[in-house]
Design a protein around this motif. Structure first.
Motif, PDB file in Angstrom:
ATOM      1  N   ASP A  27       0.848  -1.191   0.000  1.00 11.58           N
ATOM      2  CA  ASP A  27       0.000   0.000   0.000  1.00 11.58           C
ATOM      3  C   ASP A  27       0.883   1.241   0.000  1.00 11.58           C
ATOM      4  O   ASP A  27       0.633   2.195   0.725  1.00 11.58           O
ATOM      5  N   ALA A  28       1.920   1.224  -0.800  1.00 13.74           N
ATOM      6  CA  ALA A  28       2.878   2.322  -0.830  1.00 13.74           C
ATOM      7  C   ALA A  28       3.077   2.804  -2.256  1.00 13.74           C
ATOM      8  O   ALA A  28       2.773   2.115  -3.221  1.00 13.74           O
ATOM      9  N   MET A  29       3.596   4.028  -2.360  1.00 19.75           N
ATOM     10  CA  MET A  29       3.922   4.640  -3.647  1.00 19.75           C
ATOM     11  C   MET A  29       5.315   5.236  -3.541  1.00 19.75           C
ATOM     12  O   MET A  29       5.703   5.724  -2.482  1.00 19.75           O
ATOM     13  N   GLY A  30       6.034   5.209  -4.638  1.00 21.40           N
ATOM     14  CA  GLY A  30       7.371   5.774  -4.667  1.00 21.40           C
ATOM     15  C   GLY A  30       7.474   6.838  -5.736  1.00 21.40           C
ATOM     16  O   GLY A  30       6.855   6.732  -6.793  1.00 21.40           O
ATOM     17  N   CYS A  31       8.251   7.875  -5.470  1.00 21.58           N
ATOM     18  CA  CYS A  31       8.454   8.952  -6.441  1.00 21.58           C
ATOM     19  C   CYS A  31       9.558   8.537  -7.410  1.00 21.58           C
ATOM     20  O   CYS A  31      10.617   8.064  -6.981  1.00 21.58           O
ATOM     21  N   ASP A  32       9.316   8.736  -8.697  1.00 22.91           N
ATOM     22  CA  ASP A  32      10.324   8.365  -9.694  1.00 22.91           C
ATOM     23  C   ASP A  32      11.439   9.396  -9.793  1.00 22.91           C
ATOM     24  O   ASP A  32      12.448   9.163 -10.438  1.00 22.91           O
ATOM     25  N   ARG A  33      11.295  10.528  -9.127  1.00 29.16           N
ATOM     26  CA  ARG A  33      12.303  11.592  -9.223  1.00 29.16           C
ATOM     27  C   ARG A  33      13.129  11.730  -7.944  1.00 29.16           C
ATOM     28  O   ARG A  33      14.342  11.745  -7.983  1.00 29.16           O
ATOM     29  N   CYS A  34      12.435  11.841  -6.793  1.00 34.71           N
ATOM     30  CA  CYS A  34      13.167  12.079  -5.544  1.00 34.71           C
ATOM     31  C   CYS A  34      13.393  10.805  -4.736  1.00 34.71           C
ATOM     32  O   CYS A  34      14.018  10.856  -3.674  1.00 34.71           O
ATOM     33  N   GLN A  35      12.872   9.662  -5.190  1.00 28.96           N
ATOM     34  CA  GLN A  35      13.077   8.353  -4.577  1.00 28.96           C
ATOM     35  C   GLN A  35      12.505   8.235  -3.163  1.00 28.96           C
ATOM     36  O   GLN A  35      12.922   7.385  -2.392  1.00 28.96           O
ATOM     37  N   LYS A  36      11.545   9.089  -2.803  1.00 23.60           N
ATOM     38  CA  LYS A  36      10.901   8.995  -1.495  1.00 23.60           C
ATOM     39  C   LYS A  36       9.752   8.005  -1.579  1.00 23.60           C
ATOM     40  O   LYS A  36       9.140   7.829  -2.625  1.00 23.60           O
ATOM     41  N   ILE A  37       9.447   7.381  -0.449  1.00 20.55           N
ATOM     42  CA  ILE A  37       8.374   6.399  -0.390  1.00 20.55           C
ATOM     43  C   ILE A  37       7.254   6.956   0.483  1.00 20.55           C
ATOM     44  O   ILE A  37       7.500   7.517   1.553  1.00 20.55           O
ATOM     45  N   PHE A  38       6.026   6.781   0.011  1.00 17.01           N
ATOM     46  CA  PHE A  38       4.841   7.265   0.708  1.00 17.01           C
ATOM     47  C   PHE A  38       3.894   6.096   0.936  1.00 17.01           C
ATOM     48  O   PHE A  38       3.686   5.271   0.050  1.00 17.01           O
TER      49      PHE A  38
END
Length: 135
Positions: free
Chosen positions: A32-43
């Motif tokens: 149930d997570a998403m990752g940013c393709d630019r800053c590599q942060k996980i939400f």
């Protein structure tokens, strides 16, 4: 004018990164997570499905955002809601307890030192607030 009502987050939808970079949030498979393709942060999507929280070990409190249809808005944290009364209470204590007791010190130089310490201690909460919530 756009509605500010939070919308439920769909893990199969493409969202912009809430960190204000040009990245896109991409779902991470089997989570149930998403990752940013630019800053590599996980939400991580919160249990109610209306907010995402950034996973970070170096941040003192959670950063949470809500999706309102076209952009992310920062969700209010408990610390931010309770900070103002705590800071005002500290300033009131300084003004009505500590500063009058410093006035009873016989030497003028000691009073100046006590007054400077009181002002510095009163400024510290405002400085901490600025450091915590600056963008």
């Amino acid at each position: 004018m756009q509605s500010r009502k939070p919308q439920k987050i769909d893990l199969n939808t493409d969202y912009p990164c809430p960190c204000r970079r040009q990245g896109r949030l991409i779902p991470i498979v089997l989570t149930d997570a998403m990752g940013c393709d630019r800053c590599q942060k996980i939400f991580v999507v919160e249990e109610n499905g209306y907010a995402i929280e950034q996973l970070a070990t170096n941040y003192p409190h959670k950063q949470t955002w809500r999706w309102v249809g076209n952009r992310w808005i920062t969700a209010q944290s408990y610390l931010k809601q309770s900070y103002l009364p705590i800071a005002l209470g500290a300033i009131v204590i300084l003004l009505f307890v500590w500063l009058p007791s410093a006035l009873h010190v016989p030497s003028g130089a000691n009073f100046l030192i006590w007054a400077m310490i009181a002002v510095i201690v009163a400024i510290i909460p405002a400085f901490i607030h600025w450091l915590t919530y600056r963008r």
